[in-house]
Write a protein that holds these residues in place. Structure first.
Motif, PDB file in Angstrom:
ATOM      1  N   LYS A 115       0.834  -1.210   0.000  1.00  0.00           N
ATOM      2  CA  LYS A 115       0.000   0.000   0.000  1.00  0.00           C
ATOM      3  C   LYS A 115       0.865   1.254   0.000  1.00  0.00           C
ATOM      4  N   ALA A 116       1.933   1.245   0.799  1.00  0.00           N
ATOM      5  CA  ALA A 116       2.823   2.402   0.850  1.00  0.00           C
ATOM      6  C   ALA A 116       3.443   2.668  -0.516  1.00  0.00           C
ATOM      7  N   MET A 117       3.857   1.605  -1.192  1.00  0.00           N
ATOM      8  CA  MET A 117       4.472   1.752  -2.512  1.00  0.00           C
ATOM      9  C   MET A 117       3.460   2.309  -3.516  1.00  0.00           C
ATOM     10  N   LYS A 118       2.204   1.854  -3.445  1.00  0.00           N
ATOM     11  CA  LYS A 118       1.193   2.324  -4.387  1.00  0.00           C
ATOM     12  C   LYS A 118       0.833   3.784  -4.135  1.00  0.00           C
ATOM     13  N   VAL A 119       0.851   4.195  -2.846  1.00  0.00           N
ATOM     14  CA  VAL A 119       0.571   5.597  -2.521  1.00  0.00           C
ATOM     15  C   VAL A 119       1.661   6.499  -3.074  1.00  0.00           C
ATOM     16  N   LYS A 120       2.919   6.096  -2.858  1.00  0.00           N
ATOM     17  CA  LYS A 120       4.035   6.915  -3.339  1.00  0.00           C
ATOM     18  C   LYS A 120       5.237   6.022  -3.634  1.00  0.00           C
ATOM     19  N   PRO A 121       5.429   5.642  -4.873  1.00  0.00           N
ATOM     20  CA  PRO A 121       6.592   4.813  -5.210  1.00  0.00           C
ATOM     21  C   PRO A 121       7.896   5.590  -5.039  1.00  0.00           C
ATOM     22  N   THR A 122       8.723   5.151  -4.132  1.00  0.00           N
ATOM     23  CA  THR A 122      10.061   5.713  -3.935  1.00  0.00           C
ATOM     24  C   THR A 122      11.027   4.547  -3.824  1.00  0.00           C
ATOM     25  N   SER A 123      12.304   4.848  -3.825  1.00  0.00           N
ATOM     26  CA  SER A 123      13.285   3.776  -3.671  1.00  0.00           C
ATOM     27  C   SER A 123      13.028   2.980  -2.400  1.00  0.00           C
ATOM     28  N   LEU A 124      12.681   3.682  -1.305  1.00  0.00           N
ATOM     29  CA  LEU A 124      12.457   3.002  -0.030  1.00  0.00           C
ATOM     30  C   LEU A 124      11.186   2.170  -0.032  1.00  0.00           C
ATOM     31  N   THR A 125      10.072   2.728  -0.519  1.00  0.00           N
ATOM     32  CA  THR A 125       8.822   1.965  -0.491  1.00  0.00           C
ATOM     33  C   THR A 125       8.879   0.772  -1.449  1.00  0.00           C
ATOM     34  N   VAL A 126       9.557   0.950  -2.576  1.00  0.00           N
ATOM     35  CA  VAL A 126       9.710  -0.170  -3.512  1.00  0.00           C
ATOM     36  C   VAL A 126      10.577  -1.268  -2.890  1.00  0.00           C
ATOM     37  N   ILE A 145       7.746  -6.309  -9.246  1.00  0.00           N
ATOM     38  CA  ILE A 145       7.929  -4.939  -8.747  1.00  0.00           C
ATOM     39  C   ILE A 145       9.228  -4.350  -9.286  1.00  0.00           C
ATOM     40  N   TYR A 146      10.264  -5.164  -9.322  1.00  0.00           N
ATOM     41  CA  TYR A 146      11.562  -4.706  -9.837  1.00  0.00           C
ATOM     42  C   TYR A 146      11.444  -4.240 -11.288  1.00  0.00           C
ATOM     43  N   LYS A 147      10.725  -5.012 -12.093  1.00  0.00           N
ATOM     44  CA  LYS A 147      10.561  -4.645 -13.498  1.00  0.00           C
ATOM     45  C   LYS A 147       9.659  -3.420 -13.665  1.00  0.00           C
ATOM     46  N   GLN A 148       8.739  -3.238 -12.714  1.00  0.00           N
ATOM     47  CA  GLN A 148       7.799  -2.125 -12.799  1.00  0.00           C
ATOM     48  C   GLN A 148       8.468  -0.779 -12.523  1.00  0.00           C
ATOM     49  N   TYR A 149       9.521  -0.779 -11.677  1.00  0.00           N
ATOM     50  CA  TYR A 149      10.150   0.481 -11.272  1.00  0.00           C
ATOM     51  C   TYR A 149      11.672   0.433 -11.491  1.00  0.00           C
ATOM     52  N   PRO A 150      12.104   0.286 -12.724  1.00  0.00           N
ATOM     53  CA  PRO A 150      13.555   0.174 -12.973  1.00  0.00           C
ATOM     54  C   PRO A 150      14.334   1.424 -12.558  1.00  0.00           C
ATOM     55  N   GLU A 151      13.694   2.587 -12.641  1.00  0.00           N
ATOM     56  CA  GLU A 151      14.399   3.836 -12.307  1.00  0.00           C
ATOM     57  C   GLU A 151      14.558   4.022 -10.796  1.00  0.00           C
ATOM     58  N   LEU A 152      13.814   3.246  -9.986  1.00  0.00           N
ATOM     59  CA  LEU A 152      13.872   3.383  -8.523  1.00  0.00           C
ATOM     60  C   LEU A 152      14.650   2.261  -7.855  1.00  0.00           C
ATOM     61  N   THR A 153      15.208   1.362  -8.649  1.00  0.00           N
ATOM     62  CA  THR A 153      15.831   0.168  -8.070  1.00  0.00           C
ATOM     63  C   THR A 153      17.314   0.065  -8.422  1.00  0.00           C
ATOM     64  N   THR A 154      17.995   1.210  -8.441  1.00  0.00           N
ATOM     65  CA  THR A 154      19.402   1.211  -8.838  1.00  0.00           C
ATOM     66  C   THR A 154      20.358   1.185  -7.644  1.00  0.00           C
ATOM     67  N   GLU A 155      19.853   1.392  -6.422  1.00  0.00           N
ATOM     68  CA  GLU A 155      20.737   1.424  -5.256  1.00  0.00           C
ATOM     69  C   GLU A 155      21.231   0.027  -4.900  1.00  0.00           C
TER      70      GLU A 155
END
Length: 338
Positions: A115-126, A145-155
């Motif tokens: 739910k947190a990720m859907k409210v606001k996708p960020t590196s932390l919530t993802v 989820i990883y494929k859905q947010y490639p720009e947020l999963t670089t850390e």
């Protein structure tokens, strides 16, 4: 005089605070919490919650303080109320997920992290959503989820969560790659540094699983896998870890022997390649240790393959067929063998 002081104290806690006083009290409690004076901070936060029981900020900070005291049930209740009285706040949702995770209610932890990720996708919530998906064995969700947010999963932390997902789905080549990347890219500021020794163990097991597949299917670069295992063993973080690796190497020796594979010599080379100064088991101990591992390994293999063959003559045929190899590898990585 004592009576007056007590009366003053009672009056000060029974009189409602005005807005300015609340701000001051909140800042004081926040400073106390930052200074790790958690019990003192809680007195003030709880007073503020009494004054405004529907205030999600007060509730959240009280929950954080309980969380820092590892009173996770109390933290959960505060975070639950903060979520109830706020409009889709990803921080409150993430905190509630963390509290549920720490009391082993992993399904609820995953639901609130999602739910947190859907409210606001960020590196932390993802990351939290992926990590909590792993905790309930929803590895397909982790990959989705990883494929859905490639720009947020670089850390770097994503190398760890992806390594674990691939590891538990028995994709040892990819898990080894991600664990290697995680260990290589860590620095002292990384909050996951404490995971380093565990990750090293996962990495070692990834190469063990990879090597077993290579032996069974007669393909892949066995020499490279052996060399990596040797390096990892020689770079152990502690004597305890080094000894565990020593036993795992003995297990590899026994596996290759039971599989009647010509690669048995590779296992011996792996063992003998260790610098003598770092040997944890003497040559005289090897025979008895191999016998111990042999008994345990045969028992586990029989169970995982649903075979009652005490001599192990059918192991190679059944493993080579691929039909039951995954069952065996799951036993191996779950700790029943290693």
């Amino acid at each position: 005089m004592k009576w007056i002081l007590v009366l003053f104290t009672l009056l000060s806690f029974s009189t409602s605070l005005n807005a300015q006083d609340k701000d001051k009290q909140f800042e004081m409690a926040d400073s106390l919490s930052d200074a790790k004076e958690y019990h003192k901070a809680l007195v003030i936060f709880e007073k503020l919650c009494e004054e405004e029981p529907n205030n999600p900020t007060y509730l959240s900070h009280a929950g954080i303080t309980y969380f820092r005291l590892e009173r996770f049930d109390k933290a959960k209740e505060k975070f639950r109320l903060a979520v109830l009285y706020s409009q889709d706040n990803e921080t409150h949702l993430s905190n509630l997920a963390a509290a549920y995770s720490n009391i082993n209610e992993n399904q609820k932890a995953y639901e609130y992290a999602l739910k947190a990720m859907k409210v606001k996708p960020t590196s932390l919530t993802v990351y939290n959503a992926m990590a909590n998906a792993n905790n309930i064995y929803k590895y397909d969700e982790t990959f989705r989820i990883y494929k859905q947010y490639p720009e947020l999963t670089t850390e770097n932390k994503f190398n760890l969560v992806l390594g674990l997902a691939h590891y538990h789905t028995l994709n040892f080549e990819k898990s080894a790659s991600y664990f290697d990347a995680f260990l290589t890219n860590q620095d002292e500021s990384d909050l996951l540094m404490k995971q380093e020794e565990n990750t090293n163990s996962y990495l070692f097991n990834s190469y063990v699983g990879q090597l077993i597949r290579q032996i069974v299917y007669k393909q892949g670069d066995k020499e490279a896998s052996m060399a990596r295992l040797t390096a990892l063993r020689n770079e152990s973080y502690s004597d305890t870890q080094s000894q565990r690796y020593e036993v795992r190497i003995l297990v590899l020796l026994m596996i290759t022997q039971l599989l009647e594979s010509p690669e048995f010599d590779y296992g011996k080379e792996l063992l003998l390649a260790r610098p003598s100064a770092q040997m944890k088991l003497s040559v005289a101990d090897l025979s008895s240790k191999l016998n111990e591992v042999n008994d345990k390994l045969k028992s586990t293999l029989n169970e995982s393959l649903n075979k009652k063959d005490p001599n192990g003559e059918d192991f190679r045929v059944f493993l080579a067929s691929g039909g039951n190899l995954d069952l065996f590898l799951k036993k191996l990585i779950s700790g029943n063998i290693l």
